[in-house]
Design an enzyme around this catalytic site. Structure first.
Site, short mmCIF file in Angstrom:
data_model
loop_
_atom_site.label_atom_id
_atom_site.label_comp_id
_atom_site.label_asym_id
_atom_site.label_seq_id
_atom_site.Cartn_x
_atom_site.Cartn_y
_atom_site.Cartn_z
N ALA A 115 42.91 39.19 41.31
CA ALA A 115 42.76 40.40 42.13
C ALA A 115 41.71 41.28 41.47
O ALA A 115 41.40 41.13 40.28
CB ALA A 115 44.09 41.13 42.19
N GLY A 158 45.47 36.30 40.82
CA GLY A 158 45.45 36.12 42.28
C GLY A 158 44.62 34.91 42.69
O GLY A 158 44.88 34.31 43.75
N GLU A 161 46.90 32.11 42.38
CA GLU A 161 47.89 32.25 43.47
C GLU A 161 47.27 31.84 44.82
O GLU A 161 47.94 31.23 45.65
CB GLU A 161 48.39 33.70 43.51
CG GLU A 161 49.27 34.01 42.29
CD GLU A 161 49.59 35.49 42.13
OE1 GLU A 161 48.66 36.32 42.22
OE2 GLU A 161 50.77 35.82 41.93
N GLU A 181 48.15 38.05 34.21
CA GLU A 181 48.50 39.44 34.54
C GLU A 181 49.22 40.15 33.41
O GLU A 181 49.07 41.36 33.21
CB GLU A 181 49.37 39.48 35.81
CG GLU A 181 48.65 39.09 37.10
CD GLU A 181 48.71 37.61 37.41
OE1 GLU A 181 48.99 36.80 36.49
OE2 GLU A 181 48.49 37.24 38.58
N1 CO8 Z 1 38.60 42.10 38.76
C1 CO8 Z 1 37.48 42.83 38.78
N2 CO8 Z 1 36.34 42.45 38.16
C2 CO8 Z 1 36.37 41.28 37.49
C3 CO8 Z 1 37.51 40.47 37.43
C4 CO8 Z 1 38.67 40.92 38.11
N3 CO8 Z 1 39.80 40.21 38.15
N4 CO8 Z 1 37.23 39.38 36.69
C5 CO8 Z 1 35.95 39.50 36.31
N5 CO8 Z 1 35.44 40.64 36.80
C6 CO8 Z 1 34.08 41.14 36.64
C7 CO8 Z 1 33.88 41.72 35.24
O1 CO8 Z 1 34.34 43.05 35.17
C8 CO8 Z 1 32.39 41.59 35.08
O2 CO8 Z 1 31.77 42.61 35.79
P1 CO8 Z 1 30.63 43.52 35.07
O3 CO8 Z 1 29.51 42.55 34.84
O4 CO8 Z 1 30.34 44.58 36.08
O5 CO8 Z 1 31.22 44.02 33.78
C9 CO8 Z 1 32.07 40.29 35.83
O6 CO8 Z 1 33.16 40.06 36.72
C10 CO8 Z 1 31.97 39.08 34.91
O7 CO8 Z 1 33.15 39.01 34.13
P2 CO8 Z 1 33.13 39.00 32.52
O8 CO8 Z 1 31.93 39.70 31.99
O9 CO8 Z 1 34.46 39.49 32.05
O10 CO8 Z 1 32.95 37.43 32.28
P3 CO8 Z 1 33.43 36.59 31.01
O11 CO8 Z 1 32.83 35.25 31.16
O12 CO8 Z 1 33.21 37.35 29.75
O13 CO8 Z 1 35.04 36.47 31.21
C11 CO8 Z 1 37.05 36.08 32.44
C12 CO8 Z 1 35.54 35.77 32.30
C13 CO8 Z 1 37.81 35.51 31.21
C14 CO8 Z 1 37.56 35.44 33.72
C15 CO8 Z 1 37.24 37.63 32.48
O14 CO8 Z 1 36.37 38.16 33.47
C16 CO8 Z 1 38.64 38.08 32.79
O15 CO8 Z 1 39.50 38.05 31.94
N6 CO8 Z 1 38.86 38.51 34.07
C17 CO8 Z 1 40.14 39.03 34.46
C18 CO8 Z 1 41.15 37.92 34.66
C19 CO8 Z 1 42.49 38.51 35.04
O16 CO8 Z 1 43.10 39.25 34.31
N7 CO8 Z 1 42.93 38.19 36.28
C20 CO8 Z 1 44.17 38.70 36.80
C21 CO8 Z 1 43.94 39.97 37.57
S1 CO8 Z 1 45.42 40.78 38.14
C22 CO8 Z 1 45.89 39.82 39.43
O17 CO8 Z 1 45.25 38.88 39.81
C23 CO8 Z 1 47.15 40.24 40.10
C24 CO8 Z 1 47.37 39.48 41.38
C25 CO8 Z 1 48.41 40.20 42.18
C26 CO8 Z 1 48.31 40.07 43.64
C27 CO8 Z 1 46.94 40.18 44.30
C28 CO8 Z 1 46.69 41.51 44.91
C29 CO8 Z 1 45.40 41.63 45.70
#
Ligand code: CO8
Length: 307
Positions: A115, A158, A161, A181
């Site tokens: 998400a 998500g 999911e 999460e």
């Molecule tokens: N949300 C928003 N932005 C994101 C997300 C995300 N989930 N994942 C990555 N991005 C963005 C980063 O902020 C970054 O943007 P910017 O360049 O502007 O800083 C860009 O994408 C690239 O990401 P990274 O620089 O972080 O890339 P890396 O290669 O260093 O890391 C990862 C990749 C490991 C995937 C890292 O981006 C990460 O940990 N992302 C988050 C993963 C996460 O925690 N996911 C769970 C989110 S919560 C959730 O899904 C709840 C679901 C509930 C129901 C759904 C409701 C709609």
């Protein structure tokens, strides 16, 4: 490819996320040639009319390709993206010429990294409940056509999911699955606790969800989460070919069989999903949710208070 609905109006890679009129692309890809042009043909066809390489080739009969199109945010699932996805899938579900759907993520880094954390960060349980935006997940789960996820790179939170809401997952060797999460102060909220435990069993699901750990594609295949693992460049073509084989089957029987398999798989799921959603919403009243999501945005480790 014969058509693209809706169209983005932008060549791939040239428009900013904010400028994009749509976050989802729908296409009817041409089959990959038996030999010669290489495995990237279907992927190129999927990228849009601008990059079409087989203009006169027939579409793969009855197969639609739906692409999550926010590659710069690793296809993070904003509420608007999810609404567009549900609307696109419902339109295909109502189209008698469509028999199977492949869902993939734009680019090669992610199916979807979860998400949109930046959108979730300021939410409270009340705003999530009042917002009604989680209804998109119910709409996705109600699609009658078979859905195949073609996963490259990250399928997290998500994103995992969403892949599990599909009926089958074809994954690249470079795919990573997980429910991280907990690392940002919350828990899965769109089926993760329910579908992962059904797919891989309680013990493995507990470890993945309670530690925020991940699985490689090979581990996911061994656990029963995914249908098959293929070399990255073959992922989309493999999913499209699987979809084409299903699309060649009698459509009423396919829909009925899918519904019956889901009945067997999801007994009690509805209640579990409702409880999960409420638990997820309640976590947005905690300090740890605010801290976890702020820490992500500020690119620093979180400090948990337990409140
Ligand atoms: N949300 C928003 N932005 C994101 C997300 C995300 N989930 N994942 C990555 N991005 C963005 C980063 O902020 C970054 O943007 P910017 O360049 O502007 O800083 C860009 O994408 C690239 O990401 P990274 O620089 O972080 O890339 P890396 O290669 O260093 O890391 C990862 C990749 C490991 C995937 C890292 O981006 C990460 O940990 N992302 C988050 C993963 C996460 O925690 N996911 C769970 C989110 S919560 C959730 O899904 C709840 C679901 C509930 C129901 C759904 C409701 C709609």
């Amino acid at each position: 490819m014969t058509d693209s609905v809706p169209t983005t109006g932008h060549p791939p890679g040239t428009a900013s996320i904010e400028e994009r009129p749509t976050l989802i692309r729908v296409a009817f890809p041409a089959p990959a040639p038996a030999s010669g042009a290489g495995p990237e043909t279907a992927a190129a066809a999927a990228a849009g009319p601008e990059t079409e390489t087989a203009a006169d080739a027939p579409a793969l009969a009855g197969v639609a390709l739906v692409t999550l199109d926010r590659p710069r945010a690793l296809n993070a699932l904003s509420f608007d993206l999810l609404d567009e996805l549900a609307t696109a899938l419902e339109a295909l579900d109502a189209d008698p010429s469509c028999r199977a759907i492949v869902i993939t993520g734009a680019g090669d880094r992610a199916f979807a990294a979860g998400a949109d954390i930046k959108e979730l960060a300021p939410q409270t349980s009340a705003s999530l409940e009042a917002g009604g935006r989680f209804g998109a997940w119910d709409r996705l789960a109600a699609i009658g056509l078979p859905l195949i996820a073609a996963v490259r790179g990250f399928a997290l939170g998500g994103g995992c999911e969403l892949a599990m809401t599909c009926d089958m997952i074809v994954a690249a060797q470079d795919a990573t699955f997980g429910q991280p999460e907990i690392r940002i102060g919350v828990m899965p909220g769109a089926g993760g606790t329910q579908r992962l435990v059904r797919a891989i069993g309680k013990a493995k699901a507990m470890e993945i969800i309670l530690t925020g750990g991940t699985m490689t594609a090979v581990e996911a295949a061994a656990s029963g989460l995914i249908t098959r693992v293929v070399p990255p460049e073959e992922t989309l073509d493999t999913a499209l070919e699987l979809a084409a084989r299903i699309a060649a089957m009698p459509p009423l029987a396919v829909r009925a069989a899918k519904a019956a398999i889901l009945d067997a798989h999801e007994q009690g799921l509805r209640e579990g999903l409702a409880r999960e959603r409420m638990a997820f919403f309640r976590l947005f009243d905690t300090l740890d949710q605010a801290e976890g999501m702020a820490a992500f945005t500020e690119k620093r480790p979180p400090v948990w208070s337990g409140h």
